[in-house]
Design a protein around this motif. Structure first.
Motif, PDB file in Angstrom:
ATOM      1  N   GLY A  95       0.785  -1.231   0.000  1.00 21.05           N
ATOM      2  CA  GLY A  95       0.000   0.000   0.000  1.00 21.05           C
ATOM      3  C   GLY A  95       0.813   1.274   0.000  1.00 21.05           C
ATOM      4  O   GLY A  95       0.246   2.371   0.046  1.00 21.05           O
ATOM      5  N   GLU A  96       2.123   1.166  -0.086  1.00 22.40           N
ATOM      6  CA  GLU A  96       2.962   2.359   0.032  1.00 22.40           C
ATOM      7  C   GLU A  96       3.000   3.186  -1.248  1.00 22.40           C
ATOM      8  O   GLU A  96       3.269   4.391  -1.203  1.00 22.40           O
ATOM      9  N   THR A  97       2.772   2.550  -2.361  1.00 23.95           N
ATOM     10  CA  THR A  97       2.855   3.256  -3.639  1.00 23.95           C
ATOM     11  C   THR A  97       1.566   3.063  -4.423  1.00 23.95           C
ATOM     12  O   THR A  97       1.078   1.944  -4.555  1.00 23.95           O
ATOM     13  N   THR A  98       1.034   4.160  -4.915  1.00 23.61           N
ATOM     14  CA  THR A  98      -0.151   4.113  -5.767  1.00 23.61           C
ATOM     15  C   THR A  98       0.110   4.890  -7.047  1.00 23.61           C
ATOM     16  O   THR A  98       0.995   5.754  -7.094  1.00 23.61           O
ATOM     17  N   TYR A  99      -0.658   4.549  -8.054  1.00 21.85           N
ATOM     18  CA  TYR A  99      -0.536   5.238  -9.338  1.00 21.85           C
ATOM     19  C   TYR A  99      -1.926   5.310  -9.935  1.00 21.85           C
ATOM     20  O   TYR A  99      -2.631   4.303 -10.002  1.00 21.85           O
ATOM     21  N   HIS A 100      -2.313   6.517 -10.367  1.00 26.14           N
ATOM     22  CA  HIS A 100      -3.640   6.717 -10.934  1.00 26.14           C
ATOM     23  C   HIS A 100      -3.523   7.253 -12.354  1.00 26.14           C
ATOM     24  O   HIS A 100      -2.635   8.050 -12.662  1.00 26.14           O
ATOM     25  N   ALA A 101      -4.448   6.839 -13.183  1.00 26.69           N
ATOM     26  CA  ALA A 101      -4.487   7.362 -14.541  1.00 26.69           C
ATOM     27  C   ALA A 101      -4.742   8.863 -14.501  1.00 26.69           C
ATOM     28  O   ALA A 101      -5.424   9.361 -13.596  1.00 26.69           O
ATOM     29  N   ASP A 102      -4.225   9.577 -15.469  1.00 26.24           N
ATOM     30  CA  ASP A 102      -4.398  11.029 -15.514  1.00 26.24           C
ATOM     31  C   ASP A 102      -5.866  11.426 -15.516  1.00 26.24           C
ATOM     32  O   ASP A 102      -6.239  12.450 -14.948  1.00 26.24           O
ATOM     33  N   SER A 103      -6.691  10.613 -16.139  1.00 23.95           N
ATOM     34  CA  SER A 103      -8.112  10.937 -16.269  1.00 23.95           C
ATOM     35  C   SER A 103      -8.858  10.921 -14.930  1.00 23.95           C
ATOM     36  O   SER A 103      -9.939  11.500 -14.823  1.00 23.95           O
ATOM     37  N   VAL A 104      -8.281  10.263 -13.930  1.00 22.48           N
ATOM     38  CA  VAL A 104      -8.956  10.171 -12.625  1.00 22.48           C
ATOM     39  C   VAL A 104      -8.138  10.774 -11.499  1.00 22.48           C
ATOM     40  O   VAL A 104      -8.613  10.838 -10.353  1.00 22.48           O
ATOM     41  N   LYS A 105      -6.939  11.217 -11.796  1.00 24.28           N
ATOM     42  CA  LYS A 105      -6.047  11.749 -10.765  1.00 24.28           C
ATOM     43  C   LYS A 105      -6.700  12.937 -10.067  1.00 24.28           C
ATOM     44  O   LYS A 105      -7.254  13.822 -10.707  1.00 24.28           O
ATOM     45  N   GLY A 106      -6.657  12.909  -8.737  1.00 25.00           N
ATOM     46  CA  GLY A 106      -7.263  13.977  -7.962  1.00 25.00           C
ATOM     47  C   GLY A 106      -8.728  13.735  -7.643  1.00 25.00           C
ATOM     48  O   GLY A 106      -9.306  14.435  -6.809  1.00 25.00           O
ATOM     49  N   ARG A 107      -9.339  12.758  -8.312  1.00 27.26           N
ATOM     50  CA  ARG A 107     -10.755  12.446  -8.050  1.00 27.26           C
ATOM     51  C   ARG A 107     -10.930  11.046  -7.468  1.00 27.26           C
ATOM     52  O   ARG A 107     -11.810  10.826  -6.637  1.00 27.26           O
ATOM     53  N   PHE A 108     -10.111  10.100  -7.906  1.00 26.16           N
ATOM     54  CA  PHE A 108     -10.195   8.714  -7.452  1.00 26.16           C
ATOM     55  C   PHE A 108      -9.001   8.392  -6.564  1.00 26.16           C
ATOM     56  O   PHE A 108      -7.900   8.907  -6.780  1.00 26.16           O
ATOM     57  N   THR A 109      -9.225   7.500  -5.609  1.00 24.38           N
ATOM     58  CA  THR A 109      -8.139   7.065  -4.733  1.00 24.38           C
ATOM     59  C   THR A 109      -8.238   5.559  -4.502  1.00 24.38           C
ATOM     60  O   THR A 109      -9.271   5.069  -4.052  1.00 24.38           O
ATOM     61  N   ILE A 110      -7.158   4.865  -4.811  1.00 21.62           N
ATOM     62  CA  ILE A 110      -7.104   3.440  -4.552  1.00 21.62           C
ATOM     63  C   ILE A 110      -6.498   3.195  -3.172  1.00 21.62           C
ATOM     64  O   ILE A 110      -5.607   3.934  -2.733  1.00 21.62           O
ATOM     65  N   SER A 111      -6.991   2.162  -2.500  1.00 17.98           N
ATOM     66  CA  SER A 111      -6.445   1.798  -1.191  1.00 17.98           C
ATOM     67  C   SER A 111      -6.620   0.297  -1.001  1.00 17.98           C
ATOM     68  O   SER A 111      -7.289  -0.373  -1.801  1.00 17.98           O
ATOM     69  N   ARG A 112      -6.014  -0.234   0.047  1.00 18.10           N
ATOM     70  CA  ARG A 112      -6.162  -1.653   0.345  1.00 18.10           C
ATOM     71  C   ARG A 112      -6.056  -1.871   1.846  1.00 18.10           C
ATOM     72  O   ARG A 112      -5.432  -1.090   2.564  1.00 18.10           O
ATOM     73  N   ASP A 113      -6.654  -2.974   2.293  1.00 22.49           N
ATOM     74  CA  ASP A 113      -6.566  -3.388   3.681  1.00 22.49           C
ATOM     75  C   ASP A 113      -6.168  -4.862   3.665  1.00 22.49           C
ATOM     76  O   ASP A 113      -7.015  -5.737   3.457  1.00 22.49           O
ATOM     77  N   ASN A 114      -4.893  -5.130   3.881  1.00 29.01           N
ATOM     78  CA  ASN A 114      -4.405  -6.508   3.792  1.00 29.01           C
ATOM     79  C   ASN A 114      -4.979  -7.393   4.902  1.00 29.01           C
ATOM     80  O   ASN A 114      -5.097  -8.600   4.731  1.00 29.01           O
TER      81      ASN A 114
END
Length: 124
Positions: A55-74
């Motif tokens: 969960g330390e590194t995330t990458y978002h497509a430009d089209s959703v950057k600033g609006r979408f956020t990915i996360s995880r709970d292992n």
């Protein structure tokens, strides 16, 4: 063998929010890079976001950057996609995917396992 089940899709007005969830079973969840992809009618499946195993590194497509956020709970074997400020062009089937390759990132062909998808419809 990892099984992935998405949930949380639905119909929302433009400007609204949805939170997608991806429940994983059948494998060691923390070993996998997780990604979200989407496919609109008549279009190819495209990358939305990815998150590393810890969960330390995330990458978002430009089209959703600033609006979408990915996360995880292992601890709960789940991944999420928080979607804010939704636009009609975000309408698509959203897929959760898992990759055993640490550098999978946005490369769709490097993801081993896929969920069945959840429909997101944004009305104008």
């Amino acid at each position: 063998q990892v099984q992935l089940v998405e949930s949380g899709g639905g119909l929302v007005q433009a400007g609204g929010s949805l939170r997608l969830s991806c429940a994983a079973s059948g494998g060691t969840f923390s070993r996998y890079v997780m990604g979200w992809f989407r496919q609109a009618p008549g279009k190819e499946r495209e990358f939305v976001a990815t998150i590393t195993w810890n969960g330390e590194t995330t990458y978002h497509a430009d089209s959703v950057k600033g609006r979408f956020t990915i996360s995880r709970d292992n601890a709960k074997n789940t991944a999420h996609l928080q979607m804010n400020s939704l636009k009609p062009e975000d309408t698509a089937v959203y897929y959760c995917a898992a990759s055993s390759i640490s550098w999978a990132a946005a490369q769709r062909n490097l993801y081993n396992y896929w969920g069945q998808g959840t429909q997101v419809t944004v009305s104008s």
